[in-house]
Design a protein around this motif. Structure first.
Motif, mmCIF file in Angstrom:
data_model
loop_
_atom_site.group_PDB
_atom_site.id
_atom_site.type_symbol
_atom_site.label_atom_id
_atom_site.label_comp_id
_atom_site.label_asym_id
_atom_site.label_seq_id
_atom_site.Cartn_x
_atom_site.Cartn_y
_atom_site.Cartn_z
ATOM 1 N N GLY A 222 0.822 -1.206 0.000
ATOM 2 C CA GLY A 222 0.000 0.000 0.000
ATOM 3 C C GLY A 222 0.853 1.251 0.000
ATOM 4 N N ALA A 223 0.183 2.402 0.075
ATOM 5 C CA ALA A 223 0.904 3.669 0.168
ATOM 6 C C ALA A 223 1.580 3.735 1.539
ATOM 7 C CB ALA A 223 -0.072 4.828 -0.010
ATOM 8 N N PRO A 224 2.685 4.500 1.671
ATOM 9 C CA PRO A 224 3.396 4.561 2.961
ATOM 10 C C PRO A 224 2.464 4.895 4.132
ATOM 11 C CG PRO A 224 4.678 5.678 1.276
ATOM 12 C CD PRO A 224 3.383 5.287 0.626
ATOM 13 N N GLY A 225 1.554 5.847 3.934
ATOM 14 C CA GLY A 225 0.639 6.227 5.013
ATOM 15 C C GLY A 225 -0.242 5.076 5.477
ATOM 16 N N GLU A 226 -0.670 4.226 4.530
ATOM 17 C CA GLU A 226 -1.493 3.062 4.897
ATOM 18 C C GLU A 226 -0.668 2.022 5.638
ATOM 19 O OE1 GLU A 226 -3.422 1.151 1.449
ATOM 20 O OE2 GLU A 226 -3.195 3.087 0.459
ATOM 21 N N ILE A 227 0.533 1.756 5.122
ATOM 22 C CA ILE A 227 1.362 0.694 5.697
ATOM 23 C C ILE A 227 1.815 1.068 7.104
ATOM 24 C CG2 ILE A 227 3.531 -0.590 5.463
ATOM 25 C CD1 ILE A 227 1.399 -1.278 3.351
ATOM 26 N N PHE A 228 2.306 2.299 7.266
ATOM 27 C CA PHE A 228 2.902 2.650 8.555
ATOM 28 C C PHE A 228 1.876 2.969 9.637
ATOM 29 C CE2 PHE A 228 6.692 3.630 5.803
ATOM 30 C CZ PHE A 228 7.382 2.505 6.216
ATOM 31 N N SER A 229 0.574 2.994 9.278
ATOM 32 C CA SER A 229 -0.418 3.150 10.340
ATOM 33 C C SER A 229 -0.719 1.803 11.005
ATOM 34 C CB SER A 229 -1.690 3.783 9.781
ATOM 35 O OG SER A 229 -2.196 2.982 8.752
ATOM 36 N N GLN A 230 -0.130 0.722 10.456
ATOM 37 C CA GLN A 230 -0.406 -0.615 11.004
ATOM 38 C C GLN A 230 0.723 -1.082 11.924
ATOM 39 O OE1 GLN A 230 -1.845 -3.333 7.856
ATOM 40 N NE2 GLN A 230 -1.764 -1.576 6.484
ATOM 41 N N ALA A 232 0.922 -2.687 14.797
ATOM 42 C CA ALA A 232 0.928 -4.061 15.321
ATOM 43 C C ALA A 232 1.323 -5.057 14.236
ATOM 44 C CB ALA A 232 -0.438 -4.416 15.903
ATOM 45 N N ALA A 233 0.760 -4.871 13.032
ATOM 46 C CA ALA A 233 1.076 -5.791 11.931
ATOM 47 C C ALA A 233 2.562 -5.724 11.585
ATOM 48 C CB ALA A 233 0.236 -5.445 10.705
ATOM 49 N N LEU A 234 3.127 -4.519 11.589
ATOM 50 C CA LEU A 234 4.546 -4.375 11.260
ATOM 51 C C LEU A 234 5.420 -5.022 12.326
ATOM 52 C CD1 LEU A 234 4.503 -0.718 9.931
ATOM 53 C CD2 LEU A 234 5.103 -2.749 8.597
ATOM 54 N N GLU A 235 5.057 -4.815 13.591
ATOM 55 C CA GLU A 235 5.874 -5.406 14.659
ATOM 56 C C GLU A 235 5.826 -6.924 14.620
ATOM 57 O OE1 GLU A 235 4.800 -3.279 18.217
ATOM 58 O OE2 GLU A 235 6.072 -1.576 17.639
ATOM 59 N N ALA A 236 4.654 -7.468 14.253
ATOM 60 C CA ALA A 236 4.548 -8.928 14.133
ATOM 61 C C ALA A 236 5.470 -9.440 13.022
ATOM 62 C CB ALA A 236 3.107 -9.324 13.851
ATOM 63 N N LEU A 237 5.791 -8.593 12.059
ATOM 64 C CA LEU A 237 6.677 -8.975 10.952
ATOM 65 C C LEU A 237 8.122 -8.542 11.220
ATOM 66 C CD1 LEU A 237 4.259 -7.955 8.068
ATOM 67 C CD2 LEU A 237 4.859 -10.279 8.746
ATOM 68 N N ARG A 238 8.464 -8.292 12.488
ATOM 69 C CA ARG A 238 9.820 -7.924 12.926
ATOM 70 C C ARG A 238 10.237 -6.542 12.429
ATOM 71 N NH1 ARG A 238 13.029 -11.656 15.049
ATOM 72 N NH2 ARG A 238 14.893 -10.672 14.234
ATOM 73 N N LEU A 239 9.268 -5.715 12.036
ATOM 74 C CA LEU A 239 9.610 -4.366 11.587
ATOM 75 C C LEU A 239 9.137 -3.359 12.624
ATOM 76 C CD1 LEU A 239 8.663 -4.714 7.833
ATOM 77 C CD2 LEU A 239 10.885 -5.027 8.898
ATOM 78 N N THR A 240 9.218 -2.098 12.291
ATOM 79 C CA THR A 240 8.795 -1.072 13.217
ATOM 80 C C THR A 240 8.128 0.031 12.399
ATOM 81 O OG1 THR A 240 9.565 0.449 14.914
ATOM 82 C CG2 THR A 240 11.089 -0.002 13.148
ATOM 83 N N VAL A 241 7.775 1.138 13.036
ATOM 84 C CA VAL A 241 7.220 2.263 12.282
ATOM 85 C C VAL A 241 8.248 3.385 12.307
ATOM 86 C CG1 VAL A 241 4.810 1.683 12.722
ATOM 87 C CG2 VAL A 241 6.028 3.155 14.330
ATOM 88 N N PRO A 242 8.161 4.353 11.378
ATOM 89 C CA PRO A 242 9.060 5.509 11.455
ATOM 90 C C PRO A 242 8.810 6.238 12.783
ATOM 91 C CG PRO A 242 7.878 5.471 9.362
ATOM 92 C CD PRO A 242 7.252 4.431 10.228
ATOM 93 N N GLU A 243 9.814 6.968 13.251
ATOM 94 C CA GLU A 243 9.667 7.622 14.554
ATOM 95 C C GLU A 243 8.575 8.688 14.538
ATOM 96 O OE1 GLU A 243 12.816 7.677 17.272
ATOM 97 O OE2 GLU A 243 14.285 7.319 15.693
ATOM 98 N N THR A 244 8.318 9.273 13.348
ATOM 99 C CA THR A 244 7.226 10.248 13.247
ATOM 100 C C THR A 244 5.896 9.576 13.601
ATOM 101 O OG1 THR A 244 7.247 9.697 10.894
ATOM 102 C CG2 THR A 244 8.243 11.779 11.520
ATOM 103 N N THR A 245 5.679 8.371 13.044
ATOM 104 C CA THR A 245 4.432 7.659 13.313
ATOM 105 C C THR A 245 4.351 7.272 14.789
ATOM 106 O OG1 THR A 245 4.734 6.710 11.130
ATOM 107 C CG2 THR A 245 2.967 5.792 12.467
ATOM 108 N N ALA A 246 5.473 6.841 15.362
ATOM 109 C CA ALA A 246 5.493 6.455 16.773
ATOM 110 C C ALA A 246 5.107 7.655 17.641
ATOM 111 C CB ALA A 246 6.872 5.929 17.155
ATOM 112 N N LEU A 247 5.621 8.830 17.279
ATOM 113 C CA LEU A 247 5.314 10.039 18.052
ATOM 114 C C LEU A 247 3.832 10.388 17.928
ATOM 115 C CD1 LEU A 247 6.238 12.549 19.691
ATOM 116 C CD2 LEU A 247 6.661 13.689 17.498
ATOM 117 N N ILE A 248 3.325 10.357 16.695
ATOM 118 C CA ILE A 248 1.920 10.712 16.467
ATOM 119 C C ILE A 248 0.996 9.734 17.183
ATOM 120 C CG2 ILE A 248 0.143 10.755 14.647
ATOM 121 C CD1 ILE A 248 2.286 12.170 12.892
#
Lengths: 277, 287
Positions: A222-230, A232-248
C-alpha cells in the motif's frame, strides 16, 4: 498502463535449502513508480531483487520485464539493459581506476558508439551529482560517493528500472541522504522506475508504494501512510514504524488528533503546530 | 581511575610515502570503567583506526594508549594482556567465523587463554545464551547458520573472553529492526550484569543515544564529547560534519523553528511527547 515488471506466482528455493525463499509471489510494478520493499532478514527481499534482472530465475512461475520472459536466455541482454542493480557494498561494484571509466564500463561492453558513451557518462555523472569527480580515483571517494558512481554506471546503460538492494546499509548519514536523494530524483525527474530494498523505515516514506515481504510472499502492500499506520502488523513482521508515526501514535493516545500520514519530520512538525494553534 | 586513556594518539598510514594520510591526529580521551560510550563520526573520520589501537592491532605513530595506567605497547606481555582485556568486534564479524563447529568458534578465544575444559565449556554456553544463540546449533558448521545467527556467534566468541572492555563496530548493520533491538538489549544487559565498559562505534543516532556518553569524531579529531543531550544540542555542527540528529531531536528542532517553546535537550521520543503534551491547551502555538 502496462507494468514494466510483471511477476506471476513465482517460487524460488536455493540449491540445498528445503525452504522456499520466494513462495508464490505475484506483483506488478508500473513504470515510473518508486516502490520500497521492506521485510525481516530472510523474508525474501534480496531474492526478489535478483529476479528482477534475471540474476536468478524462478523455480516456478514467470517474471516478465517489459514483456520479456526472464527464463528465455535470448532475452538476457535486453533485460539487463532495462533493469540495473546497485548492491550494498560499494567496494565490490567498482572496476576501473578513474570514475568516468567506471561509469563507461557497461555501455562500452554493450558496444555503444564512443560519442554516445561520452554523452551518457557525462549525463549520468551530472544526474547523481558526481560530475566534478569524473577524473578522481574511485577508491578514494566516500561510501556515498562510491554508491552514486555505481548508480551512474547503471544509468549509463539507459535503463528503465533501477533496483537498489540495501544501498545505504554501509553508509554514514550524509552518504545515505545523498544516495536516497539521487534515487528519488531519478524517479521524479527522469521517470525511471525505482525499486528500493531497505531495512530503514524512514527510507520508505518517500516511496509511492511500500511492499512488506514475509516468508517469500507479500504480506502488506500500500501507500506509505497506509502501511505505517499498522503498527501491530509491522511489529509482528519484525519491523517497526518511522519515529514520526510512533510520536503521532503516542500523542493521539493522549487525546490529540494528528494524521498518521504525516510521515516526514517536516510534515509531522507541521501537523503538531496546526493541532496546537 | 580511568580504565582507558589515550594520550596524544596519532596514526599516520603509509608514513613517509606520497600516500601518507593522518587518520587520527593527537587524540586524548579517557574512558572510565563501566561507562557506555558511543563513538560516532562520518566514514573516514578515524573511528576504526582509533579502536584498532585499543587492543594493540595498530601501533600508534605518536602518543600512547594506557590500560589501567599501563602503556599497552610496553612489552609483548602487555600487548597480549590488552588483547584479552579489550574485546573488539569488527564490522560484519560473521565473515571471520572459521572453525568447523559453532562451539569451536566461540571457544577459540577462551582456548587461547589456556583455560581448562570445564571453564571453556561454561564460558561458551554463557556467551551463547547472552547473545540468544541456541545450544542446539553448537555442533553445526558456522556456515550453515543464518546471517543473524552468524553475527551472534561471532559476538559470542568475543564475549566468551569475558573482556573488561567490549568494543563493537556497527554491530547491528544489516539486521532488521527486531533483530537490531534484540541484539542491542542483550549487549546492554551484558554491560549491566558484568559492569563491563562498552564502546559502540556507529553512525546510527538512534543507537548512539542509548549510551551515557557520546564522542564525536571528524577528520581524525574529537570534536564533541558529552552526554547525549549536550552533544545533540550542537545540531548545526553535527549536520555539517555529515551526521544526523536522532529523529525526535530533529522534530524538536523543526518545532522550535516554527515558534514552539520546547525545552532544550530533547532527543528521545518520550521526552518530546511529554513536552508537546505539556504545551497543549496553553495556547502555546505561534501567534
Amino acid at each position: 498502463m502496462d507494468p514494466i515488471i510483471r511477476i506471476n506466482n513465482i517460487s524460488y528455493t536455493y540449491p540445498g535449502s528445503d525452504k522456499p525463499a520466494l513462495d508464490g509471489l505475484t506483483l506488478d510494478i508500473l513504470p515510473g513508480t518508486f516502490t520500497a520493499v521492506l521485510g525481516s532478514n530472510g523474508s525474501g527481499k534480496s531474492t526478489l531483487a535478483k529476479h528482477l534482472n534475471a540474476i536468478l530465475t524462478p523455480s516456478a512461475g514467470k517474471v516478465y520485464v517489459d514483456g520479456m520472459d526472464t527464463t528465455d536466455e535470448g532475452n538476457l541482454l535486453a533485460i539487463r539493459r532495462r533493469v540495473g542493480m546497485v548492491f550494498q557494498n560499494p567496494d565490490n561494484q567498482i572496476v576501473a581506476n578513474v570514475v568516468e571509466d567506471d561509469v563507461a564500463f557497461a555501455p562500452e561492453n554493450l558496444g555503444v558508439e564512443p560519442h554516445e558513451i561520452r554523452r551518457r557518462v557525462d549525463a549520468a555523472l551530472r544526474q547523481v551529482g558526481m560530475y566534478e569527480f569524473r577524473m578522481h580515483a574511485p577508491h578514494l571517494l566516500s561510501g556515498g560517493q562510491k554508491q552514486r558512481v555505481a548508480i551512474a554506471g547503471v544509468l549509463a546503460m539507459d535503463p528503465e528500472v533501477l533496483v537498489l538492494d540495501e544501498p545505504t546499509a554501509m553508509l554514514d548519514p550524509r552518504g545515505r541522504r545523498e544516495v536516497l536523494a539521487a534515487a528519488e530524483s531519478l524517479c521524479r525527474e527522469r521517470g525511471i522506475t525505482v525499486v528500493l530494498i531497505t531495512h530503514h523505515m524512514d527510507e520508505a516514506i518517500r516511496a509511492d508504494r511500500v511492499l512488506v515481504l514475509d516468508k517469500g510472499r507479500i504480506a502488506l502492500d500500500g501507500a506509505p501512510g497506509e502501511i505505517f499506520s499498522q503498527t501491530a502488523a509491522l511489529e509482528a513482521l519484525r519491523l517497526t514504524v518511522p519515529e514520526t508515526t510512533a510520536l503521532i501514535t503516542r500523542l493521539n493516545a493522549a487525546g490529540m488528533r494528528l494524521p498518521t500520514t504525516a510521515l516526514t519530520d517536516e510534515a509531522c512538525a507541521a501537523a503538531i503546530m496546526e493541532a496546537l494553534s | 581511575m580511568s580504565l582507558i586513556e589515550l594520550r596524544g594518539l596519532t596514526h599516520i598510514y603509509s608514513q613517509g610515502t606520497p600516500f601518507e594520510k593522518t587518520a587520527i591526529d593527537g587524540i586524548s580521551l579517557t574512558i572510565d570503567a563501566g561507562q557506555t560510550v558511543a563513538l560516532i563520526g562520518h566514514t573516514g573520520s578515524g573511528k576504526s583506526t582509533l579502536i584498532s589501537h585499543l587492543n594493540a592491532l595498530l601501533k600508534p605513530s605518536g602518543g600512547t594508549v594506557l590500560l589501567d595506567g599501563q602503556d599497552i605497547f610496553a612489552s609483548k606481555a602487555s600487548i597480549r594482556a590488552a588483547r584479552f582485556r579489550v574485546g573488539v568486534v569488527f564490522q560484519y564479524p560473521e565473515y571471520q567465523l572459521f572453525e568447523e563447529t559453532v562451539f569451536a568458534d566461540i571457544a577459540y578465544g577462551p582456548k587461547n587463554l589456556k583455560l581448562d575444559e570445564p571453564e571453556i565449556d561454561r564460558r561458551v554456553r554463557e556467551a551463547a545464551a547472552f547473545v540468544g544463540l541456541d545450544a542446539g546449533v553448537f555442533d553445526r558448521s558456522p556456515l550453515e547458520l543464518s546471517g543473524g545467527q552468524k553475527r551472534r556467534a561471532a559476538i559470542a566468541g568475543v564475549l566468551a573472553m569475558e573482556p573488561d572492555v567490549l568494543v563493537l563496530d556497527e554491530p547491528t548493520a544489516g539486521l532488521d529492526p527486531a533483530g537490531r533491538e534484540d541484539l542491542l538489549a542483550r549487549l546492554f544487559r551484558w554491560h549491566e550484569i558484568r559492569g563491563a565498559t562498552i564502546l559502540l562505534v556507529t553512525h546510527d543516532m538512534s543507537i548512539a543515544n542509548r549510551c551515557e556518553r557520546l564522542v564525536v569524531m571528524a577528520e581524525g579529531k574529537i570534536v564533541l564529547d558529552g552526554a547525549p543531550e549536550e552533544v545533540f544540542a550542537h545540531d548545526g555542527q553535527l549536520l555539517s560534519i555529515g551526521l544526523d540528529l536522532p529523529a525526535p531531536a530533529h522534530i524538536a528542532k523543526l518545532l522550535r523553528e516554527r515558534g514552539l517553546d520546547l525545552p532544550a535537550g530533547i532527543y528521545t521520543l518520550d521526552r518530546l511527547a511529554e513536552a508537546i503534551l505539556a504545551l497543549r491547551g496553553k495556547g502555546a502555538g505561534p501567534c
